[in-house]
Design a protein around this motif. Structure first.
Motif, PDB file in Angstrom:
ATOM      1  N   GLU A 186       4.908  32.393 -56.101  1.00 63.02           N
ATOM      2  CA  GLU A 186       4.554  33.803 -55.906  1.00 63.02           C
ATOM      3  C   GLU A 186       5.719  34.572 -55.297  1.00 63.02           C
ATOM      4  N   GLU A 187       6.455  33.945 -54.396  1.00 65.62           N
ATOM      5  CA  GLU A 187       7.602  34.604 -53.763  1.00 65.62           C
ATOM      6  C   GLU A 187       8.700  34.876 -54.780  1.00 65.62           C
ATOM      7  N   GLU A 188       8.928  33.918 -55.700  1.00 67.23           N
ATOM      8  CA  GLU A 188       9.942  34.114 -56.739  1.00 67.23           C
ATOM      9  C   GLU A 188       9.526  35.213 -57.711  1.00 67.23           C
ATOM     10  N   TRP A 189       8.240  35.291 -58.005  1.00 71.86           N
ATOM     11  CA  TRP A 189       7.732  36.375 -58.845  1.00 71.86           C
ATOM     12  C   TRP A 189       7.950  37.718 -58.158  1.00 71.86           C
ATOM     13  N   ASP A 190       7.520  37.808 -56.894  1.00 75.03           N
ATOM     14  CA  ASP A 190       7.600  39.078 -56.165  1.00 75.03           C
ATOM     15  C   ASP A 190       9.038  39.540 -55.982  1.00 75.03           C
ATOM     16  N   ALA A 191       9.936  38.611 -55.661  1.00 72.84           N
ATOM     17  CA  ALA A 191      11.327  38.989 -55.389  1.00 72.84           C
ATOM     18  C   ALA A 191      11.997  39.569 -56.628  1.00 72.84           C
ATOM     19  N   VAL A 192      11.770  38.948 -57.783  1.00 70.74           N
ATOM     20  CA  VAL A 192      12.441  39.393 -59.013  1.00 70.74           C
ATOM     21  C   VAL A 192      11.825  40.683 -59.543  1.00 70.74           C
ATOM     22  N   THR A 193      10.496  40.773 -59.566  1.00 76.61           N
ATOM     23  CA  THR A 193       9.879  42.012 -60.044  1.00 76.61           C
ATOM     24  C   THR A 193      10.168  43.164 -59.083  1.00 76.61           C
ATOM     25  N   ARG A 194      10.323  42.864 -57.808  1.00 76.92           N
ATOM     26  CA  ARG A 194      10.642  43.912 -56.835  1.00 76.92           C
ATOM     27  C   ARG A 194      11.984  44.553 -57.136  1.00 76.92           C
ATOM     28  N   VAL A 195      13.029  43.752 -57.305  1.00 72.29           N
ATOM     29  CA  VAL A 195      14.360  44.327 -57.484  1.00 72.29           C
ATOM     30  C   VAL A 195      14.523  44.943 -58.863  1.00 72.29           C
ATOM     31  N   HIS A 196      13.967  44.296 -59.897  1.00 74.03           N
ATOM     32  CA  HIS A 196      14.201  44.799 -61.256  1.00 74.03           C
ATOM     33  C   HIS A 196      13.296  45.955 -61.628  1.00 74.03           C
ATOM     34  N   LEU A 197      12.053  45.961 -61.163  1.00 72.01           N
ATOM     35  CA  LEU A 197      11.119  47.009 -61.577  1.00 72.01           C
ATOM     36  C   LEU A 197      10.946  48.074 -60.490  1.00 72.01           C
ATOM     37  N   LYS A 198      10.606  47.660 -59.294  1.00 74.02           N
ATOM     38  CA  LYS A 198      10.505  48.628 -58.203  1.00 74.02           C
ATOM     39  C   LYS A 198      11.862  49.247 -57.906  1.00 74.02           C
ATOM     40  N   GLY A 199      12.919  48.447 -58.068  1.00 71.17           N
ATOM     41  CA  GLY A 199      14.272  48.936 -57.849  1.00 71.17           C
ATOM     42  C   GLY A 199      14.743  49.914 -58.910  1.00 71.17           C
ATOM     43  N   HIS A 200      13.991  50.039 -59.997  1.00 69.08           N
ATOM     44  CA  HIS A 200      14.224  51.094 -60.980  1.00 69.08           C
ATOM     45  C   HIS A 200      13.345  52.304 -60.672  1.00 69.08           C
TER      46      HIS A 200
END
Length: 299
Positions: free
Chosen positions: A112-126
């Motif tokens: 879950e942490e790996e999911w959250d970290a990657v979607t956070r930077v790539h999607l929320k970070g956009h």
């Protein structure tokens, strides 16, 4: 000099594609806000050096640039990023969202942490920098100062076709496409054009996939996987001459491809509720008429 007099923000601009984009915008006459936290390929650590090195390179070539070491996946970081552009150069014309990292894992092993970290930077970070830039461009238009705002978001072939071992990354990059379509529709009334790229290049994130490309005889030593090959398209999409919006372009080497996403295909409507037992033959018939999907990367 197709971006002369403009101010461009590039996130994740300390290395790889982002660095190449920042340098190209500077070559095209733009002042550049260089955003990067200097983290590792998996998002760990951090250093101001990569962003500051790119700023020094741009200034050394006679351009204008400033480092902006903010976390763009936070509201505060996104606000500070736009504030830096306005405070330093007095305007904001182009936003390029590029920041990201990978934590690849097969789906059943993905935490879950790996999911959250990657979607956070790539999607929320956009989303957050785009929202902040959009607020500025809307305010300018309402004040009678409409400009030529341009946003270039970064998707991926993984987001368009899928990629084995990258469920988190593929989901985030598919989300970037949806964000592009909505932003293009909503911000168009303010003179803003929003497009996405799906680049393929040799960077820290892909160096194991794209080893140094051997130049074929007679091609002049062209390195098809060099990051700087993608940047001319990004610079044009970020320029006032860009008159397209809501599209996704694949860019690799000297190749540019317009990606065609979901479209309405074969359909049948019986104007009544289906019995589940009937649907096997119905669905197979529709699929027989439809175009076959392209395979998932790595499948």
């Amino acid at each position: 000099m197709i971006c002369e007099g403009r101010v461009a923000i590039v996130t994740g601009a300390g290395r790889g594609l982002g660095r190449a984009h920042a340098l190209e915008f500077a070559r095209q006459g733009a002042a550049v806000v260089v955003n990067d936290l200097g983290v590792g390929p998996d998002g760990s650590g951090g250093s101001p050096d990569p962003a500051e090195d790119v700023v020094a390179e741009i200034r050394g070539a006679g351009g204008e640039a400033v480092a902006a070491p903010y976390d763009v996946a936070t509201s505060e970081g996104a606000e500070a990023l736009v504030r830096t552009a306005l405070g330093t150069f007095g305007r904001l014309d182009t936003l390029v969202c590029n920041a990201g990292f990978l934590r690849d894992r097969m789906l059943v092993n993905l935490s879950e942490e790996e999911w959250d970290a990657v979607t956070r930077v790539h999607l929320k970070g956009h989303f957050l920098p785009l929202r902040q830039a959009g607020l500025h461009w809307r305010a300018e238009a309402k004040a009678g100062r409409p400009g030529a705002g341009r946003a270039v978001l970064t998707s991926s072939g993984a987001g368009l076709l899928g990629s084995v071992g990258q469920a988190n990354y593929a989901a985030a990059k598919a989300g970037v496409v949806g964000l592009t379509l909505v932003a293009a529709a909503e911000l168009g009334r303010y003179g803003v054009r929003v497009n996405a790229i799906a680049p393929a290049a040799r960077t820290r994130m892909t160096e194991e996939v794209f080893a140094a490309t051997m130049a074929a005889p007679g091609d002049g030593g062209f390195d098809a996987m060099a990051p700087e090959n993608v940047s001319p398209l990004v610079a044009w999409l970020g320029s006032p001459g860009c008159d397209v919006t809501g599209r996704v372009f694949e860019a690799e080497g000297g190749r540019i491809c317009v990606m065609e996403g979901f479209r309405h295909g074969p359909a049948v409507d019986r104007r009544a509720r289906w019995d589940p037992a009937e649907l096997g033959s119905v669905v197979r018939g529709l699929l027989a008429e439809a175009a076959s999907p392209e395979p998932v990367y790595g499948a």
